[in-house]
Design a protein around this motif. Structure first.
Motif, PDB file in Angstrom:
ATOM      1  N   GLY A 107      10.677 -25.104  -5.603  1.00 33.81           N
ATOM      2  CA  GLY A 107      11.507 -26.121  -6.220  1.00 33.81           C
ATOM      3  C   GLY A 107      12.730 -25.628  -6.941  1.00 33.81           C
ATOM      4  N   LYS A 108      13.021 -24.315  -6.873  1.00 35.36           N
ATOM      5  CA  LYS A 108      14.182 -23.774  -7.559  1.00 35.36           C
ATOM      6  C   LYS A 108      14.917 -22.805  -6.644  1.00 35.36           C
ATOM      7  CE  LYS A 108      13.416 -25.810 -11.531  1.00 35.36           C
ATOM      8  NZ  LYS A 108      14.340 -26.840 -12.063  1.00 35.36           N
ATOM      9  N   THR A 109      16.218 -22.638  -6.905  1.00 38.25           N
ATOM     10  CA  THR A 109      16.978 -21.665  -6.135  1.00 38.25           C
ATOM     11  C   THR A 109      16.736 -20.266  -6.669  1.00 38.25           C
ATOM     12  OG1 THR A 109      18.912 -21.934  -7.576  1.00 38.25           O
ATOM     13  CG2 THR A 109      18.797 -23.310  -5.598  1.00 38.25           C
ATOM     14  N   ALA A 110      16.788 -19.296  -5.763  1.00 37.28           N
ATOM     15  CA  ALA A 110      16.683 -17.891  -6.144  1.00 37.28           C
ATOM     16  C   ALA A 110      18.097 -17.324  -6.198  1.00 37.28           C
ATOM     17  CB  ALA A 110      15.834 -17.121  -5.137  1.00 37.28           C
ATOM     18  N   GLY A 111      18.768 -17.505  -7.327  1.00 32.67           N
ATOM     19  CA  GLY A 111      20.146 -17.048  -7.448  1.00 32.67           C
ATOM     20  C   GLY A 111      21.116 -18.031  -6.812  1.00 32.67           C
ATOM     21  N   GLU A 112      22.342 -17.576  -6.601  1.00 32.28           N
ATOM     22  CA  GLU A 112      23.379 -18.407  -6.005  1.00 32.28           C
ATOM     23  C   GLU A 112      23.568 -18.040  -4.544  1.00 32.28           C
ATOM     24  OE1 GLU A 112      27.017 -18.250  -8.208  1.00 32.28           O
ATOM     25  OE2 GLU A 112      26.031 -18.536 -10.143  1.00 32.28           O
ATOM     26  N   GLY A 113      24.332 -18.874  -3.849  1.00 27.38           N
ATOM     27  CA  GLY A 113      24.664 -18.598  -2.471  1.00 27.38           C
ATOM     28  C   GLY A 113      25.825 -17.625  -2.358  1.00 27.38           C
ATOM     29  N   GLU A 114      26.133 -17.250  -1.130  1.00 28.09           N
ATOM     30  CA  GLU A 114      27.242 -16.337  -0.875  1.00 28.09           C
ATOM     31  C   GLU A 114      28.510 -17.133  -0.580  1.00 28.09           C
ATOM     32  OE1 GLU A 114      28.384 -12.577   2.074  1.00 28.09           O
ATOM     33  OE2 GLU A 114      26.925 -14.099   2.713  1.00 28.09           O
ATOM     34  N   VAL A 115      29.631 -16.740  -1.203  1.00 29.22           N
ATOM     35  CA  VAL A 115      30.918 -17.420  -1.024  1.00 29.22           C
ATOM     36  C   VAL A 115      31.912 -16.432  -0.428  1.00 29.22           C
ATOM     37  CG1 VAL A 115      32.809 -18.645  -2.153  1.00 29.22           C
ATOM     38  CG2 VAL A 115      30.452 -18.928  -2.990  1.00 29.22           C
ATOM     39  N   VAL A 116      32.497 -16.793   0.714  1.00 33.49           N
ATOM     40  CA  VAL A 116      33.443 -15.916   1.398  1.00 33.49           C
ATOM     41  C   VAL A 116      34.696 -16.720   1.743  1.00 33.49           C
ATOM     42  CG1 VAL A 116      33.862 -14.478   3.436  1.00 33.49           C
ATOM     43  CG2 VAL A 116      31.591 -14.508   2.371  1.00 33.49           C
ATOM     44  N   GLU A 117      35.872 -16.197   1.418  1.00 34.06           N
ATOM     45  CA  GLU A 117      37.117 -16.830   1.840  1.00 34.06           C
ATOM     46  C   GLU A 117      37.356 -16.520   3.315  1.00 34.06           C
ATOM     47  OE1 GLU A 117      41.925 -16.327   1.211  1.00 34.06           O
ATOM     48  OE2 GLU A 117      40.619 -15.983  -0.531  1.00 34.06           O
ATOM     49  N   ILE A 118      37.574 -17.588   4.115  1.00 40.44           N
ATOM     50  CA  ILE A 118      37.798 -17.372   5.544  1.00 40.44           C
ATOM     51  C   ILE A 118      39.246 -17.655   5.947  1.00 40.44           C
ATOM     52  CG2 ILE A 118      35.398 -17.843   6.117  1.00 40.44           C
ATOM     53  CD1 ILE A 118      36.289 -20.589   7.166  1.00 40.44           C
ATOM     54  N   GLY A 119      40.055 -18.112   5.016  1.00 39.88           N
ATOM     55  CA  GLY A 119      41.458 -18.356   5.327  1.00 39.88           C
ATOM     56  C   GLY A 119      42.102 -19.255   4.298  1.00 39.88           C
ATOM     57  N   ARG A 120      43.423 -19.468   4.476  1.00 37.51           N
ATOM     58  CA  ARG A 120      44.188 -20.386   3.627  1.00 37.51           C
ATOM     59  C   ARG A 120      45.061 -21.256   4.515  1.00 37.51           C
ATOM     60  NH1 ARG A 120      45.342 -17.853  -2.303  1.00 37.51           N
ATOM     61  NH2 ARG A 120      43.508 -16.467  -2.403  1.00 37.51           N
ATOM     62  N   VAL A 121      45.580 -22.334   3.934  1.00 34.93           N
ATOM     63  CA  VAL A 121      46.433 -23.257   4.681  1.00 34.93           C
ATOM     64  C   VAL A 121      47.822 -23.198   4.048  1.00 34.93           C
ATOM     65  CG1 VAL A 121      46.744 -25.615   5.494  1.00 34.93           C
ATOM     66  CG2 VAL A 121      44.434 -24.693   5.212  1.00 34.93           C
ATOM     67  N   PRO A 122      48.719 -22.379   4.597  1.00 33.90           N
ATOM     68  CA  PRO A 122      50.003 -22.120   3.938  1.00 33.90           C
ATOM     69  C   PRO A 122      50.919 -23.327   3.864  1.00 33.90           C
ATOM     70  CG  PRO A 122      49.939 -21.111   6.120  1.00 33.90           C
ATOM     71  CD  PRO A 122      48.561 -21.590   5.824  1.00 33.90           C
ATOM     72  N   GLU A 123      50.717 -24.337   4.703  1.00 33.28           N
ATOM     73  CA  GLU A 123      51.562 -25.526   4.660  1.00 33.28           C
ATOM     74  C   GLU A 123      51.345 -26.364   3.399  1.00 33.28           C
ATOM     75  OE1 GLU A 123      50.639 -24.619   9.001  1.00 33.28           O
ATOM     76  OE2 GLU A 123      49.593 -24.597   7.073  1.00 33.28           O
ATOM     77  N   THR A 124      50.246 -26.118   2.701  1.00 33.90           N
ATOM     78  CA  THR A 124      49.890 -26.913   1.533  1.00 33.90           C
ATOM     79  C   THR A 124      50.872 -26.684   0.389  1.00 33.90           C
ATOM     80  OG1 THR A 124      47.577 -26.554   2.164  1.00 33.90           O
ATOM     81  CG2 THR A 124      47.990 -27.522   0.009  1.00 33.90           C
ATOM     82  N   VAL A 125      51.246 -27.783  -0.297  1.00 35.21           N
ATOM     83  CA  VAL A 125      52.078 -27.702  -1.496  1.00 35.21           C
ATOM     84  C   VAL A 125      51.298 -28.357  -2.645  1.00 35.21           C
ATOM     85  CG1 VAL A 125      54.275 -28.315  -2.569  1.00 35.21           C
ATOM     86  CG2 VAL A 125      54.188 -27.765  -0.124  1.00 35.21           C
ATOM     87  N   PRO A 126      50.524 -27.567  -3.410  1.00 33.56           N
ATOM     88  CA  PRO A 126      49.731 -28.146  -4.499  1.00 33.56           C
ATOM     89  C   PRO A 126      50.625 -28.647  -5.637  1.00 33.56           C
ATOM     90  CG  PRO A 126      48.923 -25.969  -3.847  1.00 33.56           C
ATOM     91  CD  PRO A 126      50.280 -26.141  -3.239  1.00 33.56           C
ATOM     92  N   ARG A 127      50.299 -29.810  -6.172  1.00 36.45           N
ATOM     93  CA  ARG A 127      51.011 -30.359  -7.327  1.00 36.45           C
ATOM     94  C   ARG A 127      50.179 -31.510  -7.884  1.00 36.45           C
ATOM     95  NH1 ARG A 127      52.866 -31.889  -2.569  1.00 36.45           N
ATOM     96  NH2 ARG A 127      53.438 -34.085  -2.228  1.00 36.45           N
ATOM     97  N   VAL A 128      49.862 -31.453  -9.147  1.00 38.51           N
ATOM     98  CA  VAL A 128      49.084 -32.472  -9.850  1.00 38.51           C
ATOM     99  C   VAL A 128      47.805 -32.779  -9.063  1.00 38.51           C
ATOM    100  CG1 VAL A 128      49.166 -34.660 -11.112  1.00 38.51           C
ATOM    101  CG2 VAL A 128      51.287 -33.392 -10.706  1.00 38.51           C
ATOM    102  N   GLU A 129      47.733 -33.918  -8.345  1.00 34.97           N
ATOM    103  CA  GLU A 129      46.532 -34.270  -7.582  1.00 34.97           C
ATOM    104  C   GLU A 129      46.618 -33.855  -6.120  1.00 34.97           C
ATOM    105  OE1 GLU A 129      45.954 -38.460  -7.995  1.00 34.97           O
ATOM    106  OE2 GLU A 129      45.630 -38.363 -10.162  1.00 34.97           O
ATOM    107  N   ALA A 130      47.785 -33.415  -5.682  1.00 38.14           N
ATOM    108  CA  ALA A 130      47.986 -33.052  -4.280  1.00 38.14           C
ATOM    109  C   ALA A 130      47.592 -31.604  -4.028  1.00 38.14           C
ATOM    110  CB  ALA A 130      49.451 -33.270  -3.888  1.00 38.14           C
ATOM    111  N   GLY A 131      47.258 -31.310  -2.778  1.00 44.93           N
ATOM    112  CA  GLY A 131      46.891 -29.947  -2.393  1.00 44.93           C
ATOM    113  C   GLY A 131      46.070 -29.965  -1.121  1.00 44.93           C
TER     114      GLY A 131
END
Length: 401
Positions: A107-131
């Motif tokens: 009923g409980k997790t044994a630690g956390e999961g694994e997180v891996v960056e697989i890429g980015r989206v360069p066209e994105t322009v983050p601002r306030v709520e956008a991204g």
């Protein structure tokens, strides 16, 4: 529970299935909050079973069984690959992450999961709520390896797709649908494949309220498109538009009967939960919440904005689960027969209490999704510029519903 809140509901168009006939309802009081609903809904608790083994019983009372990931930066979209791993987007960093869930034992997790960056989206322009916002994994991922992303650029908001290689790398993005109005706020962004195989896209009006009423605009709408970005067959206006009159939809979920539900930000008076009927007009900006002219479809439930500001929406175990930002809580709403009732709030207490208790608070909640085992993944949004980050924020919680 001792908590008691006022939640408003309007009469709504009801249906069984996407194109069923409309029905009228009656009022009923909720169990744990003051609520008016359009009719009585019955949804019995269910269980989660995999390979014939009962994993847990869905009793409607959410229990946090652990943390999937910590140290994230405004996680926004979450969807699952066939192997149970999840694609997660970060709004401001434009990172696309691959998250391996932790093991659950006793009923409980044994630690956390694994997180891996697989890429980015360069066209994105983050601002306030956008991204970089929503993500949806192709229903035929096993053969095409495609994921769909909702991206805010300098010129527009758009749906793009990219292939994930067999060595878990994000390929170049390809535009699928462009020309969705963009803005610093009200960008919508949720993506979901429906049981019909088509892609549903939630958009906002980008701060230009009049766009929500213009049928030829893609802003302030729910769209329904093919995987190539064309209007899906059967759309009511021979365009991508499925419904109109929305301010800022950020939650989409299909229930077990195929009904589509959408959670929507209000402005001053009322946040909404809507049952989406193709071709219907939900009123914005002429009306907010219930009580508008009959030509507009009324929401099935409304909340004061301090109690909701809803973003993500999921369906599990007979209930809709709605993540709230300003409200800093997870709403559970009974759903059956195209109707909803009995909203109840969880995780709206102070932080730092019993991590497994529904009385414990986690701050702003952005996204809720159902994983392949029937559990819920709920992400916080405390690093988005409007929250107060705590230790480990932002995080993804693992919850048994």
């Amino acid at each position: 529970m001792s908590r008691r809140r006022s939640v408003r509901a309007g009469s709504a168009a009801l249906a069984c299935g996407l194109l069923a006939s409309l029905l009228a309802g009656c009022g009923q009081d909720g169990n744990e909050v003051d609520v008016e609903v359009s009719a009585t809904a019955s949804a019995a608790p269910t269980g989660s079973v995999r390979d014939g083994e009962v994993l847990f019983t869905v009793d409607g009372v959410p229990d946090v069984v652990g943390t999937v990931a910590t140290g994230l930066d405004t996680p926004w979209g979450i969807d699952f690959l066939p192997d149970g791993r999840a694609i997660v987007t970060e709004r401001d960093t434009t990172r696309v992450l691959l998250v391996t869930p932790p093991e659950v034992a006793d009923g409980k997790t044994a630690g956390e999961g694994e997180v891996v960056e697989i890429g980015r989206v360069p066209e994105t322009v983050p601002r306030v709520e956008a991204g970089l916002l929503g993500v949806a994994v192709s229903p035929t991922f096993a053969t095409d390896r495609q994921v769909y992303l909702y991206v805010c650029t300098a010129e527009d908001n758009r749906v793009v797709r990219a292939e994930i290689s067999k060595d878990d790398k994000l390929g170049a993005v390809e535009p699928v649908l462009t020309g969705i109005p963009t803005g610093n706020t009200h960008d919508g962004g949720r993506l979901a494949f429906g049981p019909d195989g088509f892609l549903y896209v939630a958009t906002g009006e980008g701060g230009d309220t009049e766009l929500a009423q213009r049928k030829k605009s893609l802003g302030g709408k729910i769209l329904r498109i093919t995987t190539d970005g064309d209007p899906a067959p059967g759309n009511p206006f021979d365009s991508p538009v499925w419904s109109l009159g929305h301010r800022n939809v950020q939650g989409l979920a299909f229930d077990s009967e195929g009904s589509l539900w959408a959670s929507e930000f209000g402005q001053d008076d009322a946040d909404e939960l809507n049952r989406i009927i193709p071709g219907e007009n939900y009123g914005w900006p002429e009306v907010e919440g219930s009580g508008g002219p009959k030509k507009f479809t009324e929401p099935q439930l409304t909340w004061g904005t301090d109690e909701a500001s809803p973003s993500g929406l999921a369906y599990a175990g007979g209930y809709l689960w709605m993540a709230s930002l300003k409200g800093e809580r997870l709403w559970r709403i009974k759903a059956a027969g195209g109707q909803v009732s009995d909203p109840a709030a969880y995780f709206d207490g102070k932080r730092g209490g019993d991590a497994a208790s529904p009385e414990t608070g986690y701050g702003r909640l952005r996204t809720v999704v159902r994983d392949p085992d029937g559990r819920l993944w709920v992400s916080t949004s405390n690093t988005d510029g409007r929250g107060k980050p705590g230790d480990g924020d932002d995080r993804i919680l693992l919850i048994e519903p």
